[in-house]
Design an enzyme around this catalytic site. Structure first.
Site, mmCIF file in Angstrom:
data_model
loop_
_atom_site.group_PDB
_atom_site.id
_atom_site.type_symbol
_atom_site.label_atom_id
_atom_site.label_comp_id
_atom_site.label_asym_id
_atom_site.label_seq_id
_atom_site.Cartn_x
_atom_site.Cartn_y
_atom_site.Cartn_z
ATOM 1 N N HIS A 119 1.057 -1.041 -0.398
ATOM 2 C CA HIS A 119 0.131 -0.252 0.088
ATOM 3 C C HIS A 119 1.141 1.749 0.010
ATOM 4 O O HIS A 119 2.020 0.873 0.461
ATOM 5 C CB HIS A 119 -1.032 0.184 1.157
ATOM 6 C CG HIS A 119 -1.729 1.117 1.487
ATOM 7 N ND1 HIS A 119 -2.448 0.744 0.801
ATOM 8 C CD2 HIS A 119 -1.755 2.300 1.750
ATOM 9 C CE1 HIS A 119 -3.395 2.637 0.921
ATOM 10 N NE2 HIS A 119 -2.781 3.023 2.178
ATOM 11 N N GLU A 143 -10.576 -5.854 7.495
ATOM 12 C CA GLU A 143 -10.592 -4.434 7.379
ATOM 13 C C GLU A 143 -9.347 -4.016 6.434
ATOM 14 O O GLU A 143 -8.159 -4.466 6.610
ATOM 15 C CB GLU A 143 -9.972 -4.046 8.437
ATOM 16 C CG GLU A 143 -10.582 -2.506 8.428
ATOM 17 C CD GLU A 143 -10.961 -2.487 10.240
ATOM 18 O OE1 GLU A 143 -10.477 -0.468 10.351
ATOM 19 O OE2 GLU A 143 -10.026 -3.010 11.162
ATOM 20 N N ASP A 161 -6.665 -2.477 4.219
ATOM 21 C CA ASP A 161 -5.381 -2.253 4.931
ATOM 22 C C ASP A 161 -4.668 -1.382 6.371
ATOM 23 O O ASP A 161 -4.620 -1.020 6.862
ATOM 24 C CB ASP A 161 -5.086 -0.365 3.765
ATOM 25 C CG ASP A 161 -5.415 -0.219 2.222
ATOM 26 O OD1 ASP A 161 -4.682 -1.323 1.700
ATOM 27 O OD2 ASP A 161 -6.124 1.044 2.348
HETATM 28 C C1 GAR Z 1 1.425 0.368 -6.217
HETATM 29 O O1 GAR Z 1 1.883 2.593 -5.512
HETATM 30 C C2 GAR Z 1 1.075 0.017 -4.808
HETATM 31 O O2 GAR Z 1 1.919 0.235 -4.008
HETATM 32 C C3 GAR Z 1 -0.406 1.070 -5.605
HETATM 33 O O3 GAR Z 1 -0.723 1.198 -6.462
HETATM 34 C C4 GAR Z 1 0.913 0.811 -7.186
HETATM 35 C C5 GAR Z 1 0.583 -0.169 -8.837
HETATM 36 O O4 GAR Z 1 1.594 -0.238 -9.706
HETATM 37 N N1 GAR Z 1 -1.125 0.080 -4.611
HETATM 38 C C6 GAR Z 1 -2.584 0.166 -3.709
HETATM 39 O O5 GAR Z 1 -3.153 1.671 -4.311
HETATM 40 C C7 GAR Z 1 -3.215 -0.606 -3.639
HETATM 41 N N2 GAR Z 1 -4.281 -0.325 -2.671
HETATM 42 P P1 GAR Z 1 2.333 -1.336 -9.839
HETATM 43 O O6 GAR Z 1 0.965 -1.605 -10.614
HETATM 44 O O7 GAR Z 1 2.895 -1.142 -11.113
HETATM 45 O O8 GAR Z 1 3.177 -2.159 -9.030
#
Ligand code: GAR
Length: 193
Positions: free
Chosen positions: A113, A147, A149
């Site tokens: 996250h 829950e 995150d």
């Molecule tokens: C990452 O920054 C991850 O932490 C976030 O989405 C991005 C995915 O990048 N995840 C969330 O927001 C989950 N709620 P990626 O597809 O290039 O790995």
């Protein structure tokens, strides 16, 4: 062999970092683990091509083809379980999972996250950190519970918010740290499961 299944929704750069680390660090020999499949809820997810190019099995379970969250999660569970995962890794997977799904993978389901949890669960984490005047931002690898995150924290990366930072600039710097932290956290976890 411990099978790792990765769920993505988009670019899949974290997934690619995990796949690269698994090859570079010879997880198969050293940890008895391998990435066996990458699944997406979006047919157009760019990460699917990356996974295919790395010779990894891919599948799409399109959430829009299912009438309810429960129906989607049941289909996803079936697709995941076909690969007999020891560890299910969420890497930019942008769907909220039902308690039944989470319970099914209890203890073997992790997420990354883009905030320093417990601060800023949910979306738009970087803009919210900037708006609050946070001096530090980062990302968290955590166990997934029902829950959103909120599961136990396995690893965190911290970096300063710079004066005049935009959400995009901050997100890019955090993502670079995610790519280092996530494979490391998974390797540590694989020693325990
Ligand atoms: C990452 O920054 C991850 O932490 C976030 O989405 C991005 C995915 O990048 N995840 C969330 O927001 C989950 N709620 P990626 O597809 O290039 O790995």
């Amino acid at each position: 062999m411990k099978n790792i299944v990765i769920l993505i929704s988009g670019t899949g750069s974290n997934m690619a970092a995990i796949v690269r680390a698994a090859e570079r660090e010879r997880w198969a020999e050293r940890l008895g683990a391998r990435v066996v499949a990458v699944l997406s809820n979006r047919p157009g997810a760019a990460g699917l091509d990356t996974a295919r190019a790395a010779g990894i099995a891919t599948a799409v379970v399109d959430h829009r083809a299912h009438a309810s969250r429960e129906a989607f999660d049941a289909a996803l569970m079936q697709a995941v379980d076909a690969h007999q995962p020891a560890l299910l890794v969420l890497a930019g997977f942008m769907r909220i999972l039902t308690p039944a799904f989470v319970a099914h993978y209890a203890g073997r389901l992790v997420n990354i996250h883009p905030s320093l949890l417990p601060a800023f669960p949910g979306l738009h984490t970087h803009q919210r950190a900037i708006d609050m005047g946070c001096r530090f931002a980062g990302a968290t690898v955590h166990q997934v519970t029902a829950e959103l995150d909120h599961g136990a924290i396995l690893a965190q990366a911290v970096l300063p918010v710079l004066p005049g930072d935009s959400a995009e600039a901050l997100a890019a710097r955090v993502l670079t740290q995610e790519h280092l932290m996530y494979p490391r956290a998974i390797a540590e976890l694989l020693l325990k499961i």
